[in-house]
Design an enzyme around this catalytic site. Structure first.
Site: not given
Ligand code: PLP
Length: 372
Positions: A185, A223, A165, A310, A69, A187
């Site tokens: 991303s 950081t 993705q 969502c 995001t 995860h």
């Protein structure tokens, strides 16, 4: 439980867990000049080199972020574009990053209509940024991003690609795609949540979203998430090592779709006509809302997502399926089944059995009533 929701979050890979533990135990702030700080810096720079090398980038082109995001926002808000054009099926983190974004239509199979992109850029005044994802999170449909970039270049436009993705499921190379910005991303790869990166091609300007520290070459203050970054780099390496296993997933997925279609002739598989990720299936059971399907499958021990859940878990009609021509009702009937590195044949068997039982209880009935 049978976990079939890899596109939401893939289970943590052992390689990522090991790298995270090692980094967390090492500790230290990469900005400190003492030995502990230098050790943390070294771990971050090794992860940066690894991510860059695996995605056809240079280490100084990698900006670590808090996830996909933020990477998408950084590109859309920081690239200095006067206007942005985004695919109609993009993830909300792209669609909603700029209120003035113009949607680019897709065809019935979910792919960007290149002639419409060309026309939109012809009308464009000022510097445009085109943002088109490599693979869709709901349908797995793969976009012709290199062609999008070719069209965009003719008009002097910048290109961003949300590859969140796609990475780990198909080969991805920043330079082969010829995009200026590319998001990933942790995860979705079997790495940790809350970490990602934006690849920024050499020489492209990028205004930071977060200011206050010189981290990430002055492009993202704060950081660094050392365990997250180390875990993501390890997950990426493991995912790319296992890329050949996608053929097995494709066979499992295709077999599953064929069996469901034999059972339910009116089954709709969204995106089947386009190139698709091997692990993803977006299935509509006619007559049954996605949330009903997801709940019933959950009770049977199968974890899948509604096409467009969502964060509150409430299901809206999927904007992806709407853009592909689905009616309001149809866009609420699709669930997403997504497989990954630890999926086994048994998971798919259990899903097919549970789906079939539900179809006979609800969908099958509803379809028969509608046909009568
Ligand atoms: N882009 C796509 C295509 C996604 O599927 C997701 C997550 O669902 C994101 C971006 C957002 O990534 P993150 O969860 O790391 O913020």
């Amino acid at each position: 439980m049978a976990y079939l929701d890899y596109n939401a979050t893939a289970p943590l890979r052992p390689e990522a867990r090991r790298a995270m533990l090692e980094a967390a135990e090492a500790g230290g702030n990469a900005s400190s000049v003492h030995a502990g700080g230098r050790r943390a810096r070294r771990m971050i720079e090794e992860a940066r080199e690894r991510v860059a090398m695996l995605l056809g980038a240079r280490p100084d082109e990698v900006v670590f972020t808090s996830g996909g995001t933020e990477a998408n926002h950084l590109a859309l808000l920081g690239a200095g574009a006067d206007r942005v054009l985004v695919g109609a099926t993009e993830h909300d983190s792209v669609r909603l990053a700029r209120a003035d974004a113009q949607a680019l239509p897709v065809d019935g199979s979910g792919q960007i209509a290149l002639e419409k992109l060309d026309a939109a850029l012809t009308e464009s005044a000022g510097r445009a940024l085109v943002s088109v994802m490599l693979a869709n999170n709901e349908t797995g449909v793969i976009q012709p991003v290199a062609e999008v970039a070719r069209v965009a270049r003719r008009h002097g436009a910048l290109v961003h690609c949300d590859a969140v993705q796609a990475i780990g499921k198909i080969a991805v190379d920043l330079r082969a795609l010829d995009v200026d910005f590319l998001s990933l991303s942790g995860h979705k790869l079997g790495g940790p949540q809350g970490v990602g990166a934006l690849l920024v091609r050499d020489g492209r300007m990028l205004e930071p979203l977060l200011r206050g520290g010189g981290q990430e070459f002055g492009r993202r203050a704060g950081t660094e998430n050392l365990p997250g970054i180390a875990g993501m780099a390890a997950a990426l390496a493991a995912a790319l090592r296992d890329l050949a296993a996608m053929d097995t997933l494709a066979r499992l997925r295709d077999g599953m779709e064929a069996r469901l279609a034999a059972l339910c002739p009116e089954l709709r598989v969204w995106g089947r006509g386009a190139p698709r990720l091997a692990n993803t299936s977006c299935l509509a059971m006619p007559g049954t809302l996605a949330e009903t399907q997801v709940m019933a499958l959950d009770l049977a021990g199968i974890e899948v997502s509604a096409g467009a859940a969502c964060s509150s878990g409430k299901v809206r009609p999927s904007h992806v399926l709407r853009a592909m021509g689905a009616g309001e009702r149809e866009a609420r009937e699709a669930i997403r089944v997504s497989l990954g590195w630890a999926s086994a044949e048994d998971d798919v068997e259990r899903f097919v059995a549970a789906w079939a039982a539900l179809y006979m209880r609800t969908g099958g009935q509803a379809a028969r009533v509608a046909a009568a």
